[in-house]
Design a protein around this motif. Sequence first.
Motif, mmCIF file in Angstrom:
data_model
loop_
_atom_site.group_PDB
_atom_site.id
_atom_site.type_symbol
_atom_site.label_atom_id
_atom_site.label_comp_id
_atom_site.label_asym_id
_atom_site.label_seq_id
_atom_site.Cartn_x
_atom_site.Cartn_y
_atom_site.Cartn_z
ATOM 1 N N SER A 116 0.861 -1.233 -0.149
ATOM 2 C CA SER A 116 -0.055 -0.062 -0.142
ATOM 3 C C SER A 116 0.830 1.203 -0.001
ATOM 4 N N ASN C 64 -7.290 2.199 -0.782
ATOM 5 C CA ASN C 64 -6.545 3.595 -0.926
ATOM 6 C C ASN C 64 -6.170 4.152 -2.337
ATOM 7 N N THR C 68 -8.826 8.628 -0.018
ATOM 8 C CA THR C 68 -8.165 9.365 0.843
ATOM 9 C C THR C 68 -8.701 9.063 2.285
ATOM 10 N N GLN C 69 -7.468 9.248 3.037
ATOM 11 C CA GLN C 69 -8.029 9.320 4.606
ATOM 12 C C GLN C 69 -7.464 10.493 5.055
ATOM 13 N N LEU C 97 -2.280 5.504 5.170
ATOM 14 C CA LEU C 97 -3.371 5.196 3.962
ATOM 15 C C LEU C 97 -3.870 6.548 3.731
ATOM 16 N N GLY C 99 -3.759 8.004 0.918
ATOM 17 C CA GLY C 99 -3.853 7.962 -0.463
ATOM 18 C C GLY C 99 -3.794 9.230 -1.305
#
Lengths: 469, 61, 310
Positions: A116, C64, C68-69, C97, C99
Amino acid sequence: MNDYQYDNQTVRGFIISSIFWGVVGILIGLWISIQMWAPSWNIAPYFTFGRMRVVHTNGLAFGLGIGAIFGIFYYITMRLSRRPLLFPKLARFHLYLFNAAITLAALSLFAGMNQSLEYAELEWPLDIGVVILWVIFAVNIFGTIIKRKEEQMYISLWFIIATVVSVAVLYIVNNLFIPAGLFKSYHLFAGVNSANVEWWYGHNAVGFIFTTPILAMFYYFLPKSTGLPIFSHRLSIISFWSIVFAYLWTGAHHLVYTPLPNWIQTVAIVFTMFLIAPSWGSVVNGFYTVAPDWSKMRTNYLTKFFILGITFYGLQTLQGPTQGLRVVSQLIHYTDWVPGHVHMGTMGWVTMVVVASVYYIIPKIYDTEIYSEKIANMHFYLVLIGQLIFSITMWITGIQQGALWKAVNPDGTLKYTFIETLVKNYHFWHMRTLGGIIFTVGMLFFIYNIFMTIRKGKALSAIKREGVR
Amino acid sequence: MAEDLDNIASFEAKETSRKLPVGWLILFWGLIIWGIYYFVAYTPAISGWSQEKAYEESIKK
Amino acid sequence: MAGAIYRKPILFAIVSAIVILIGTAVTMFIPMLTPQMHPKLENLKPFTPLQLAGRDIYQREGCNNCHTQTVRPLKTEVMRYGEYSKAGEFAYDHPFLWGSKRTGPDLARIGKKYPDMWHYKHFEDPRAFFAESNMPSYGWLKGRSLDPEDIKSHMDALSFPYTADDISGLSGKDEMDALVAYMQVIGIAVTKTAASEAKPRVKAEEPENPLAGDQKAIELGEELYEGNCEMCHGEHGKGDIGPSLVDNIFLYEEGDLADDDYFEIINNGTSEGMVEEGRTAKGGMPSFSDQMQKNEIWSVISYIRSLQKK
């Protein structure tokens, strides 16, 4: 006795491999572009957007990009060192290992093994594989350069050395992961720190995979294919050192308005803007090189590729830094503008220069001419049009998204729900797929042309062998 | 097969090798000067600006 | 003689390495050694085994890539998503994460915004909620059981605390349960004080619906209801994930509420422990103040009243 022939075949192997992975990456790109407007094209679990997007980016950055870099760097290094590769067998092993690694990489990403981190998605066992690949490459490149039969190192070799060193540092640091089993790991860094390390890496992956190696090709193949010498050595020196110095400061421009400390964002924006200068140093150098004889744009088909390529590089390096500015980032960050920007770089600059280099190398290896200049010209216009449709559409989409997200009613409430802003993208996303299809057709012309050139070259060398006998 | 080995001397122009176009030099120094300004203006420890403060300002209106 | 470097590849490599490491040190290595890069909010907790399993699935499915976070400190963004993101919220995020693309909405404040059921249904069929959504369906996660041993080893790798019960409790749960559990924990550690400054709870200005019984308002209200409310409160207010609007129970007590209470609940949403007219809410209703204007909220109320009369 290795008389270049063996090494040339290794180079050819890398080029063909990279073209193969390029086709895979581009087709997946088309597929996910359709998923954007037709969710039924998601086929769970392996063929959903979330998994395929990383196969697309990794396939093209590492399969096409790095594959071409390996092959073309071997080619350039041999010629600038005036000797064959120091370890020819190792280079051949490198080729096999590269293809094995990319195959496993693609399969693992389809399977959802994903760290990720953008452009560092591969899980840790593959990371180790990538490091081994890079070490093999570095040993051969450095060995060949050290044992060279030419005193001076030409600019292209500077860029090659900088690429080899930087990618090693970047890749190893960002891929420091805590393993949790063979197929899973967690970033050693957390939260804002994780973000800062990732984008230091992520942006410089762009810098040292899509910029410096392509510049190495540009500085080598532009004078080779046009017969025109590079305009200014001094400009090359200043551009080189300032680009490798400034690049590493800029990663945080991906994190503008996030919780990352303000000062790191500001420093990143400052150095990002500064990068316009060294980038345009190469652009200006390229233009001035061809300036004594612009007729080459018509008479020499490769000149078009290189000059359009460097022009898109120039536009890219103006647009990119501008995006980093807070006032612009506010509007376009997280929108489709960004993929539009990325694809101008990859489809306009990187692909143009890589395919032109391949057009130059393949006939040289077989001591023949390109199969068809006409097809090469068709290829040129198709990828140009495809890329422009793609990028321009995405810029418009991005500005629209940014504006709709911000729009408020007279009473201060938000004007649009998220889904309302999404729906307005659909017709632009159709256009993007169309641009992608045109680009893909262009690339098929290229592949056909290369394939036919190889066939012609093989027939020629068979005749030569017969003649000797 | 004859290899075309490179003659490095032919890669770079002789008479223009030390030239730097004036427009490019202006760009180079201009960006450095702008960078100093931007760094001063947007570093909280120097100018007091911060994205959080800017946000607080924006919602007061 | 500076020119010598262009004849010495090893020296050249060393000098390039030093040149690239300067920016690296200033912007990355040195900050890493300072506390500013390792903040932690007081009430931030490490992930539980179920939440971590959900986060692993979030990573595996590449969520992701589209979500977005991180909420930026920009006015309209805070209005749309909620309180802007704080550095201290992410201390347990290995990796972050945040993004880089919002094909779908930001998820930094998704935790506790909707009830669990909302997520189950939405993952299974996003288009049942938003007809034109392009999100893939994730119904296939249901029935894929979790591997407690695997998750335990992941907790160990991150040194997160857990009990034996936490682990044994994982058997019988599936991937969908885990993903929903993760959704509900995203961004809830941040204190809501600053958020409520940006978005005060609004009291209705009129005690009664100014558009009551207005036919046009009812028609508009019906349209808005179908687009915003029906996925939870069901067709014609019969109730589904959310409570029925046509029975006589409101906020878990018998008896109707007044128009202005309806307005406040739609406008502000509910949160656990919130008190409206002496009745205590359990939370789960999102605020619609940013999606609907005042007259639109009144129109929805007119429509609901028209359903109740039937």
